[in-house]
Design a protein around this motif. Structure first.
Motif, PDB file in Angstrom:
ATOM      1  N   GLY A 190       0.820  -1.218  -0.123  1.00 13.98           N
ATOM      2  CA  GLY A 190       0.011   0.057   0.069  1.00 13.98           C
ATOM      3  C   GLY A 190       0.778   1.297   0.202  1.00 13.98           C
ATOM      4  N   ARG A 191       2.114   1.267  -0.384  1.00 17.32           N
ATOM      5  CA  ARG A 191       2.930   2.258  -0.322  1.00 17.32           C
ATOM      6  C   ARG A 191       2.933   2.816  -1.823  1.00 17.32           C
ATOM      7  NH1 ARG A 191       8.554   1.028   1.196  1.00 17.32           N
ATOM      8  NH2 ARG A 191       7.856  -1.113   0.356  1.00 17.32           N
ATOM      9  N   ARG A 192       3.194   4.106  -2.019  1.00 20.91           N
ATOM     10  CA  ARG A 192       3.488   4.595  -3.548  1.00 20.91           C
ATOM     11  C   ARG A 192       4.894   5.496  -3.499  1.00 20.91           C
ATOM     12  NH1 ARG A 192      -1.762   7.477  -5.959  1.00 20.91           N
ATOM     13  NH2 ARG A 192      -2.082   5.098  -6.180  1.00 20.91           N
ATOM     14  N   ALA A 193       5.490   5.385  -4.522  1.00 23.57           N
ATOM     15  CA  ALA A 193       6.639   6.391  -4.828  1.00 23.57           C
ATOM     16  C   ALA A 193       6.090   7.384  -5.513  1.00 23.57           C
ATOM     17  CB  ALA A 193       7.882   5.581  -5.360  1.00 23.57           C
ATOM     18  N   LEU A 194       5.826   8.611  -4.933  1.00 22.24           N
ATOM     19  CA  LEU A 194       5.504   9.851  -5.501  1.00 22.24           C
ATOM     20  C   LEU A 194       6.564  10.544  -6.134  1.00 22.24           C
ATOM     21  CD1 LEU A 194       2.472  10.885  -5.951  1.00 22.24           C
ATOM     22  CD2 LEU A 194       2.824  12.229  -3.840  1.00 22.24           C
ATOM     23  N   VAL A 195       6.754  10.791  -7.451  1.00 22.29           N
ATOM     24  CA  VAL A 195       7.972  11.480  -8.075  1.00 22.29           C
ATOM     25  C   VAL A 195       7.683  12.892  -8.270  1.00 22.29           C
ATOM     26  CG1 VAL A 195       9.893  11.367  -9.613  1.00 22.29           C
ATOM     27  CG2 VAL A 195       9.022   9.367  -8.675  1.00 22.29           C
ATOM     28  N   VAL A 196       8.023  13.937  -7.890  1.00 16.28           N
ATOM     29  CA  VAL A 196       7.624  15.266  -8.260  1.00 16.28           C
ATOM     30  C   VAL A 196       8.490  15.722  -9.257  1.00 16.28           C
ATOM     31  CG1 VAL A 196       6.833  17.336  -7.493  1.00 16.28           C
ATOM     32  CG2 VAL A 196       6.747  15.472  -5.903  1.00 16.28           C
ATOM     33  N   THR A 197       7.988  15.778 -10.601  1.00 19.19           N
ATOM     34  CA  THR A 197       8.713  16.211 -11.794  1.00 19.19           C
ATOM     35  C   THR A 197       8.981  17.814 -11.715  1.00 19.19           C
ATOM     36  OG1 THR A 197       7.028  16.479 -13.456  1.00 19.19           O
ATOM     37  CG2 THR A 197       7.959  14.411 -13.009  1.00 19.19           C
ATOM     38  N   ASP A 198       9.533  18.249 -12.859  1.00 14.44           N
ATOM     39  CA  ASP A 198       9.834  19.810 -12.969  1.00 14.44           C
ATOM     40  C   ASP A 198       8.331  20.156 -13.890  1.00 14.44           C
ATOM     41  OD1 ASP A 198      11.667  19.967 -11.299  1.00 14.44           O
ATOM     42  OD2 ASP A 198      13.410  19.877 -12.904  1.00 14.44           O
ATOM     43  N   ARG A 199       7.654  19.395 -14.141  1.00 12.18           N
ATOM     44  CA  ARG A 199       6.500  19.898 -15.061  1.00 12.18           C
ATOM     45  C   ARG A 199       5.629  21.066 -14.305  1.00 12.18           C
ATOM     46  NH1 ARG A 199       6.091  14.034 -16.117  1.00 12.18           N
ATOM     47  NH2 ARG A 199       4.003  14.144 -14.520  1.00 12.18           N
TER      48      ARG A 199
ATOM     49  N   ILE B  32      10.067  23.509 -15.376  1.00 12.25           N
ATOM     50  CA  ILE B  32      11.211  24.614 -14.592  1.00 12.25           C
ATOM     51  C   ILE B  32      12.043  23.745 -13.461  1.00 12.25           C
ATOM     52  CG2 ILE B  32      10.855  26.591 -13.171  1.00 12.25           C
ATOM     53  CD1 ILE B  32       9.239  27.148 -15.438  1.00 12.25           C
ATOM     54  N   PRO B  33      13.240  23.922 -14.098  1.00 10.59           N
ATOM     55  CA  PRO B  33      14.227  23.407 -13.111  1.00 10.59           C
ATOM     56  C   PRO B  33      14.080  23.622 -11.731  1.00 10.59           C
ATOM     57  CG  PRO B  33      15.227  24.363 -15.138  1.00 10.59           C
ATOM     58  CD  PRO B  33      13.881  24.813 -15.378  1.00 10.59           C
ATOM     59  N   TYR B  34      14.345  22.471 -10.815  1.00  6.90           N
ATOM     60  CA  TYR B  34      14.148  22.543  -9.469  1.00  6.90           C
ATOM     61  C   TYR B  34      12.791  22.923  -8.890  1.00  6.90           C
ATOM     62  CZ  TYR B  34      19.334  22.940 -10.060  1.00  6.90           C
ATOM     63  OH  TYR B  34      20.763  22.952 -10.355  1.00  6.90           O
ATOM     64  N   LYS B  35      11.783  22.991  -9.864  1.00 11.14           N
ATOM     65  CA  LYS B  35      10.568  23.160  -9.175  1.00 11.14           C
ATOM     66  C   LYS B  35       9.987  21.918  -8.421  1.00 11.14           C
ATOM     67  CE  LYS B  35       5.708  23.924 -10.863  1.00 11.14           C
ATOM     68  NZ  LYS B  35       5.252  22.393 -10.850  1.00 11.14           N
ATOM     69  N   GLY B  36      10.167  20.773  -9.046  1.00 11.62           N
ATOM     70  CA  GLY B  36       9.834  19.493  -8.426  1.00 11.62           C
ATOM     71  C   GLY B  36      10.422  19.097  -6.914  1.00 11.62           C
ATOM     72  N   GLN B  37      11.989  19.648  -7.024  1.00 13.15           N
ATOM     73  CA  GLN B  37      12.482  19.499  -5.364  1.00 13.15           C
ATOM     74  C   GLN B  37      12.103  20.461  -4.751  1.00 13.15           C
ATOM     75  OE1 GLN B  37      16.622  19.711  -5.789  1.00 13.15           O
ATOM     76  NE2 GLN B  37      16.826  20.109  -3.303  1.00 13.15           N
ATOM     77  N   VAL B  38      11.581  21.798  -4.995  1.00 15.70           N
ATOM     78  CA  VAL B  38      11.017  22.805  -4.090  1.00 15.70           C
ATOM     79  C   VAL B  38       9.526  22.141  -3.762  1.00 15.70           C
ATOM     80  CG1 VAL B  38       9.827  24.778  -4.073  1.00 15.70           C
ATOM     81  CG2 VAL B  38      12.188  24.713  -5.020  1.00 15.70           C
ATOM     82  N   LEU B  39       8.828  21.486  -4.469  1.00 20.33           N
ATOM     83  CA  LEU B  39       7.466  21.031  -4.193  1.00 20.33           C
ATOM     84  C   LEU B  39       7.385  20.067  -3.268  1.00 20.33           C
ATOM     85  CD1 LEU B  39       6.462  23.246  -6.153  1.00 20.33           C
ATOM     86  CD2 LEU B  39       4.998  21.228  -7.119  1.00 20.33           C
TER      87      LEU B  39
END
Ligand SMILES: Nc1ncnc2c1ncn2[C@@H]1O[C@H](COP(=O)(O)OP(=O)(O)O)[C@@H](O)[C@H]1O
Ligand SMILES: [Mg+2]
Length: 323
Positions: free
Chosen positions: A31-40, A51-58
């Motif tokens: 029941g776990r999920r790897a949620l990967v935040v992209t830069d889209r 936008i570069p680095y946007k995913g990391q910020v979020l």
């Protein structure tokens, strides 16, 4: 800072990749999920670019807020194994988006200011007084829910009564959601105020986890919220400095685009300025320097995957000890 090519798309050996507008995800066992935040970046209900680095910020900003609100409501976050990845619990999402607004503002067709300026006074089931001006604070924060559209459709305004009458959320759960949403907004406003920022409005998503109301998705990020930098503000009538996506919407509005038809491409200057704003929002809110992760992000995630925890049987441990 020289910007790398943005992280637009993940490709991890974790089974089938699912994708929303901004996030990719992979369902793991238990029941776990790897949620990967992209830069889209999405606005006007479409993907506009990346936008570069946007995913990391979020991702890191959500982790910061989940940690600071877990006394109000449990959330989906288990741990953060990479700057762009969260391991979360899969919940059954309630099919509504809970928007909380403290101010009357906005430029799109569904924004509170647009509707109010057209003469509407009963908006989202809420009665507003006459005489409000753009960017005024509301008498008290209000909840303006929308449906959660699937498959590229637009989210629609909906009222509490319709949500319950249509059976989207049971009445007792919805009452709980409203209390929690207002408490989260108050907490967010307090922490932002200490940083010289105003939390203008935001969107929450909730899910059900074994009968428990659980906060999912993201929390108080520049994608889900509007932040104004009020520290240097002298003229209350002037357009505030936006540390959020409104900056992008305003750029499109200046280029004659308000959400209908094909949007113009983002200029390199806009992409760079947006990256800088997202990073500034992170640093202002958290009070911590932003430490950019290595690009290409997909390669970096792949390299670190061997260190992901096999099983997570412990209760939420938060993210602070992980990054
Ligand atoms: N813990 C969770 N359990 C189930 N669904 C979730 C959870 N957290 C987020 N989601 C869903 O995953 C998706 C995240 O991807 P995103 O790119 O933000 O999608 P969208 O284009 O709908 O905004 C959203 O549909 C969100 O509702
Ligand atoms: Mg989303």
């Amino acid at each position: 800072m020289r910007l790398p090519a943005p992280f637009s798309h993940s490709n991890l050996p974790l089974g089938s990749r699912q994708a929303g507008k901004v996030r990719d995800w992979y369902d793991l066992p238990d029941g776990r999920r790897a949620l990967v935040v992209t830069d889209r970046i999405s606005a006007f209900d479409r993907i506009l670019g990346a936008i570069p680095y946007k995913g990391q910020v979020l991702n890191q900003l959500s982790a910061f807020w989940f940690e600071r609100t877990r006394d109000i409501v449990p959330n989906h976050l288990l741990y953060v194994p990479d700057p762009n990845v969260s391991i979360v619990r899969v919940c059954r999402p309630w099919p509504v988006e809970i928007v909380v607004r403290g101010y009357i503002t906005g430029v799109t067709g569904t924004s509170l200011w647009t509707l109010y300026a057209r003469g509407e006074r009963e908006i989202y089931g809420v009665r507003l007084p006459d005489g409000l001006r753009k960017n005024d604070r509301l008498p008290h924060p209000i909840i303006t829910p929308t449906t959660k559209a699937t498959g590229g459709a637009h989210d629609e305004r909906i009222t509490r009564d319709e949500i319950i009458a249509r059976g989207l959320v049971p009445a007792d759960v919805y009452a709980h959601i409203e209390r929690v949403a207002l408490a989260l907004f108050e907490r967010g406003s307090q922490i932002c105020a200490r940083a010289g920022l105003t939390l203008v409005d935001t969107k929450y998503e909730f899910g059900d986890l074994g009968g428990a109301l659980t906060l999912i998705d993201e929390l108080h990020t520049p994608d889900s919220s509007r932040f104004w930098d009020t520290s240097a503000r002298t003229d209350r009538r002037a357009e505030p400095v936006h540390l959020d996506k409104e900056f992008i919407r305003l750029w499109y509005a200046e280029h004659g685009y308000r959400g209908e038809g094909e949007p113009p491409p983002m200029s390199d200057e806009l992409v760079a300025a947006a990256s800088e704003r997202y990073i500034r929002a992170y640093e202002r809110i958290t009070g911590q320097p932003f430490i950019p992760g290595a690009y290409p992000v997909n390669d970096r995630i792949l390299q670190g995957m061997g260190r992901w925890r096999e099983v997570d049987s412990e209760p939420e441990t938060g993210s602070r000890d992980e990054d």
